[in-house]
Design an enzyme around this catalytic site. Structure first.
Site, PDB file in Angstrom:
ATOM      1  N   ARG A 171      -4.684  -5.329  31.722  1.00 36.65           N
ATOM      2  CA  ARG A 171      -4.392  -6.758  31.577  1.00 36.65           C
ATOM      3  C   ARG A 171      -3.972  -7.085  30.151  1.00 36.65           C
ATOM      4  O   ARG A 171      -3.048  -7.865  29.930  1.00 36.65           O
ATOM      5  CB  ARG A 171      -5.603  -7.579  32.020  1.00 36.65           C
ATOM      6  CG  ARG A 171      -5.753  -7.618  33.521  1.00 36.65           C
ATOM      7  CD  ARG A 171      -7.054  -8.223  34.009  1.00 36.65           C
ATOM      8  NE  ARG A 171      -7.021  -8.318  35.469  1.00 36.65           N
ATOM      9  CZ  ARG A 171      -8.049  -8.720  36.209  1.00 36.65           C
ATOM     10  NH1 ARG A 171      -9.192  -9.065  35.626  1.00 36.65           N
ATOM     11  NH2 ARG A 171      -7.933  -8.769  37.517  1.00 36.65           N
ATOM     12  N   TYR A 229       1.448  -8.722  38.346  1.00 36.73           N
ATOM     13  CA  TYR A 229       0.588  -7.547  38.513  1.00 36.73           C
ATOM     14  C   TYR A 229      -0.614  -7.558  37.579  1.00 36.73           C
ATOM     15  O   TYR A 229      -0.684  -8.323  36.645  1.00 36.73           O
ATOM     16  CB  TYR A 229       1.348  -6.236  38.452  1.00 36.73           C
ATOM     17  CG  TYR A 229       2.193  -5.856  37.266  1.00 36.73           C
ATOM     18  CD1 TYR A 229       2.102  -6.466  36.026  1.00 36.73           C
ATOM     19  CD2 TYR A 229       3.103  -4.804  37.404  1.00 36.73           C
ATOM     20  CE1 TYR A 229       2.884  -6.059  34.962  1.00 36.73           C
ATOM     21  CE2 TYR A 229       3.885  -4.384  36.344  1.00 36.73           C
ATOM     22  CZ  TYR A 229       3.769  -5.009  35.133  1.00 36.73           C
ATOM     23  OH  TYR A 229       4.543  -4.594  34.082  1.00 36.73           O
ATOM     24  N   GLU A 230      -1.572  -6.697  37.915  1.00 36.57           N
ATOM     25  CA  GLU A 230      -2.902  -6.663  37.282  1.00 36.57           C
ATOM     26  C   GLU A 230      -3.645  -7.990  37.448  1.00 36.57           C
ATOM     27  O   GLU A 230      -4.419  -8.398  36.594  1.00 36.57           O
ATOM     28  CB  GLU A 230      -2.807  -6.288  35.794  1.00 36.57           C
ATOM     29  CG  GLU A 230      -2.066  -5.004  35.517  1.00 36.57           C
ATOM     30  CD  GLU A 230      -2.577  -3.824  36.329  1.00 36.57           C
ATOM     31  OE1 GLU A 230      -3.731  -3.852  36.773  1.00 36.57           O
ATOM     32  OE2 GLU A 230      -1.809  -2.870  36.525  1.00 36.57           O
ATOM     33  N   GLY A 231      -3.410  -8.625  38.579  1.00 37.75           N
ATOM     34  CA  GLY A 231      -4.022  -9.930  38.856  1.00 37.75           C
ATOM     35  C   GLY A 231      -3.064 -11.027  38.465  1.00 37.75           C
ATOM     36  O   GLY A 231      -2.704 -11.156  37.297  1.00 37.75           O
TER      37      GLY A 231
END
Length: 595
Positions: free
Chosen positions: A295, A439-441
């Site tokens: 993140r 992406y990555e949340g």
């Protein structure tokens, strides 16, 4: 054409004059990380980025990755560039010397990440994901797994991935179905399908190490029943060389909007051999090590894209002749003035400039906090640093990527119609930037993480730590007449953060939708306040530079940019505060069938 030159001077300014990187060499294990050493490393990385990686950015986008019968080939030039990257030691820059790394601080890694992603985001993802796998394995793997895999990840001979998402489950990993069956020899047999796996298959390394989330047969439901496994593409032999092919294969690659030179794969596991990493049913704890690193890494992608977009916009604005200045010709000998004289073009450039310079300072400060949390001898200092990292991770991921996308769009707008033409290179930034918000949340998930987890964490201690850091700065500099125009807006912005947080405390318990409805606005409000804090620190450093009568134009430009941020960007905190306190009722009032 799009341009990129590594912003060495700006990076060194933040390292040496804003956050004082000389403190790193006083931490155990980082004695060799002196300012001179760090400067030399940044300069060498800049050469690699400008001369090797950036020239491949557009050609890699044009060609993309090739898939045929389970085999993925990266674009022309990527294999040679990766070989040069690995041989230069860049894959192990912050890895433990015990496993062949260079053992440099995370602060250095953050500076390099910005340059790598700015010059070629798709390329930088390959070693970036490997480093995330290295971190997760180094913290949770057994000694045997560490000895087998970490040296190969550190030297770049092998690469790594994280395999979380499945066709039916993205954010909600509790729905995960991939199975892991125990085997008599202590290994596990994994079966299932993973999608959206960045760098899941490629031709850059001799082996790919997949970290896979899966369920044991007797695992409880939800996220409490997820375990983490290491599943290599090729099974390692006893001597460390690659052996037979494992039962994990790429079934397809995605045809995407951007980052086309990075293979985004469907990975099929059919009785693949894997080994448990950490404890059974505790896979999410281990994977979050990788996810949190990722993140922050994605946040750095947002900054990198913003920097390249800004540089490309400035270069065009200086050269493009259109119209005359409203205050009279500035290029009297030419047919028109360069568009950089026009206020609206200046507005677009200043938004980008004020973001990139403030975000760089915030990112490198977080890098310093990571080093303190990891290595400082004082437990209280480590705890304080970790609290700040926890608070700032979702802010950096979401705000930096939102702004990276905005800056890319502003670069296209600055170029006008020519920005819309593919051969000029700036439209690629818009396409590449868009994935960073997903992406990555997704950024909405980052906002929910901030409000639902980070604010109440440890009884609100982490949040109070961040506000206390800013309050301490305000108290220290409030009486300085030179700082008044910067400190006062910061203090008011912090008051709005406190006011909004109080509103949520009073209302979210009664109606949880209030927290969900306010989350994104509160994250942006806190991000802008954190940026204002860093701009204040930049101004303090710039005044010191002016007092030393050294490169006055550089420091004056910093102060002028800070004034723009305070006057034209930070006021967004007023409307964000109003939006939060308007409540969730208007969001939730419309019946679903009315949409």
């Amino acid at each position: 054409m799009a341009v990129y030159k590594a912003p060495i001077k700006d990076i060194q300014f933040v390292l040496n004059e804003v956050i004082d990187v000389s403190k790193l060499a006083k931490l155990p294990g980082y004695e060799d990380a002196t300012p001179d050493t760090i400067h030399a490393i940044v300069e060498e990385a800049a050469k690699l980025c400008e001369n090797v990686l950036f020239p491949l950015n557009r050609t890699g986008d044009e060609e993309g990755c090739h898939y045929e019968n389970g085999v993925v080939r990266t674009p022309k030039g990527f294999k040679e560039a990766y070989k040069q990257f690995a041989e230069g030691g860049w894959t192990g820059i912050t890895c433990d010397p015990e496993y062949g790394g260079q053992g440099l601080p995370a602060t250095v890694g953050f500076a390099l990440q910005e340059m790598f992603t700015a010059s070629n985001q798709a390329f930088a993802m390959y070693p970036g994901l490997s480093h995330g796998a290295y971190e997760a394995l180094s913290r949770h793997g057994s000694d045997e797994l560490k000895k087998r895999y970490l040296p190969k990840l550190a030297d770049g001979t092998w690469s790594g991935t994280m395999c979380l998402t499945e066709p039916h489950c993205g954010t909600d990993l509790g729905m995960l179905r991939t199975k892991a069956e125990p085997q008599a020899d202590g290994s596990y047999s994994l079966s299932g399908t993973k999608i959206f796996i960045s760098a899941g298959e490629h031709d850059l390394t001799e082996n790919i190490v997949h970290l896979v989330l899966a369920r044991l047969p007797d695992a409880p439901g939800g996220t409490k029943g997820i375990s983490l496994f290491i599943v290599p593409k090729f099974l390692p032999k006893a001597d460390g060389s690659v052996g037979e092919r494992n039962g994990i294969r790429c079934g397809a690659i995605e045809h995407k909007m951007g980052i086309k030179a990075n293979a985004t794969c469907v990975m099929n596991l059919d009785g693949a051999t894997g080994w448990l990493v950490g404890e059974a049913n505790k896979g999410m704890t281990a994977m979050f090590v990788m996810m949190n690193a990722a993140r922050l890494g994605v946040g750095m992608q947002g900054l990198g894209i913003a920097e390249t977009s800004y540089q490309s916009a400035v270069a065009y604005a200086r050269d493009r002749l259109q119209g005359r200045s409203l205050t009279g010709p500035k290029n009297a000998g030419g047919p028109a003035d360069p568009i950089i004289v026009h206020p609206d073009v200046r507005r677009m450039l200043m938004i980008q400039k004020s973001f990139t310079e403030g975000a760089r300072a915030l990112a490198l400060w977080v890098g310093m906090l990571i080093d303190e949390a990891h290595s400082h001898p004082d437990a209280a200092t480590r705890e304080a640093a970790d609290d700040l990292i926890q608070m700032l991770t979702p802010i950096i991921k979401a705000y930096f990527t939102d702004m990276g996308s905005e800056c890319a769009n502003l670069a296209v707008q600055t170029w006008g119609g020519h920005g819309f033409i593919r051969e000029n290179g700036v439209e690629q930034f818009v396409r590449d930037a868009r994935i960073t918000q997903l992406y990555e949340g997704t950024n909405g998930i980052q906002a929910l993480d901030l409000v639902g987890r980070k604010l109440p964490m440890k009884g609100g201690r982490a949040a109070q730590r961040l506000l206390g850091e800013i309050s301490g700065f305000i108290a220290q500099h409030k009486g300085n007449e030179k700082m008044k125009e910067f400190v006062e807006p910061l203090e008011k912005a912090m008051g709005r953060v406190q006011d909004s947080a109080l509103f949520l405390m009073q209302n979210a318990m009664k109606n949880p939708d209030e927290a969900g409805g306010a989350a994104s606005d509160l994250l942006r409000l806190m991000a802008l306040t954190a940026m204002a804090y860093m701009w204040n620190r930049i101004v303090v450093a710039s005044h010191k530079g002016l007092e030393a009568a050294n490169d006055n134009a550089f420091y004056e430009a910093k102060i002028a940019t800070a004034r723009f941020f305070m006057a034209r960007v930070l006021p967004q905190t007023v409307s964000l505060n109003h939006q939060i306190k308007a409540g969730a009722s208007t969001l939730m009032a419309l019946p679903a069938e009315a949409f």
